[in-house]
Enzyme design. Sequence first.
Site, PDB file in Angstrom:
ATOM      1  N   GLY A 136       8.249   9.622  -4.689  1.00 40.14           N
ATOM      2  CA  GLY A 136       7.975   8.809  -3.610  1.00 40.14           C
ATOM      3  C   GLY A 136       6.699   8.689  -3.143  1.00 40.14           C
ATOM      4  N   GLU A 256       1.747   6.878 -15.319  1.00 36.25           N
ATOM      5  CA  GLU A 256       2.543   5.756 -15.172  1.00 36.25           C
ATOM      6  C   GLU A 256       2.265   4.353 -15.454  1.00 36.25           C
ATOM      7  OE1 GLU A 256       4.665   4.020 -10.926  1.00 36.25           O
ATOM      8  OE2 GLU A 256       3.185   5.797 -10.774  1.00 36.25           O
ATOM      9  N   GLU A 375      -2.694  -7.340  -7.287  1.00 37.34           N
ATOM     10  CA  GLU A 375      -3.793  -7.234  -6.505  1.00 37.34           C
ATOM     11  C   GLU A 375      -4.568  -6.039  -6.377  1.00 37.34           C
ATOM     12  OE1 GLU A 375      -1.162 -10.615  -5.687  1.00 37.34           O
ATOM     13  OE2 GLU A 375      -0.815  -8.413  -5.379  1.00 37.34           O
TER      14      GLU A 375
END
Length: 388
Positions: A136, A256, A375
């Site tokens: 989350g 990740e 970005e």
Amino acid sequence: MTPPSLPRPLPAVVGNDQTGELRRRVRAFLDEERAEGRFEPRVNSWMDGWDPPFSRRLAARGFAGMTVPTRYGGAGRTFLERFVITEELLAAGAPVAAHWFADRQVAPALLASGTEEQRAELLPGIAAGELSFAIGMSEPDSGSDLASVRTRAVRRDDGNWVITGTKVWTSGAHRADRLLLLARTAPGDPAARHAGLSQFVIDLATPGVHVRPVLSMDGEHHFNEVVLDQAVVPSTSLLGVEGEGWRQVTAELGFERSGPERFMSAHQLLEEAARDARGHDRARRGSVPADLGRSLARTAALRALSMSVAAAITAGEDPRVHASYVKLLGTQHEQQLVENASLEGPALDADGLRPHVVAGLLSRPTYTLRGGSNEVLRGIIAREIGAR
């Protein structure tokens, strides 16, 4: 004007007998699984392939929880060895989503920041492929800007926390057991936007936690919106040090963003395209279609960079900037691969290729959403280069 220097290259990585044996073992396991008809190879398998029994069988062979120490039920292997297993699973299009987030980043987070009680409670389930997690981080109207997190966690007099806020793009939350949550525990300071953030491990069955589906254009359901409406969680849910959430999260992003899933989500499509090309006369004469050749070359380059990040993590280095390179270049590579395949009219007539192209086209827009937008990643890389 002297141009800024690029970040120092990470060390090169070479295979060894140990990783070769790991490859042979996991390939034998995957051959056995396919022979038994237990899974069909698919594009985007680390996001869409939710199969808890497969994850448990994988863990029983020692191929999940690879970097978890043996005292917590893991294999006690290095991140480079875990890379080898991960690469083979993705190349096979195996259904690994049920244990993916727990294994990839929650286990390292617990080892780096968790209490001994948290590690003893959670790591054995992760290593056994039995405990699943969702992450989350992102919020509505915030995108990949984690410093703008508005989810609030307020400590009560009894030490427990009351959490209110909304998370979005939360993969697998409708099936997962736990949520690793980033929340604000102190008011935001315009001069220090990253201060006052903390992490929590939350049971998704907690009253006040509501999971709502976010469907993809093909009707698939792996994204979610998670609403926390004054959810009360125990004091032991805090992961690490209160207020140190930003430091902890950015360290986790190295895990990740750097793995082979960042350039192998559409690998089944690449394999089928190469197989289709080998069936044409031009391939037998030694030539390869230009787009396919470029895709294969990019895959090899990204693999080398990603393996170097795994080696750096194993050596205790901080590879977060290089991980941003892997994620940015990998996203561009995967999207280009899908686009090239979709434009190859004759290739689409091949029965083996068509379903992968369709799946790739439908999941293509999500590639830049997960793990940070292009970005944001360019900003991270630019700041690093400018600081040198």
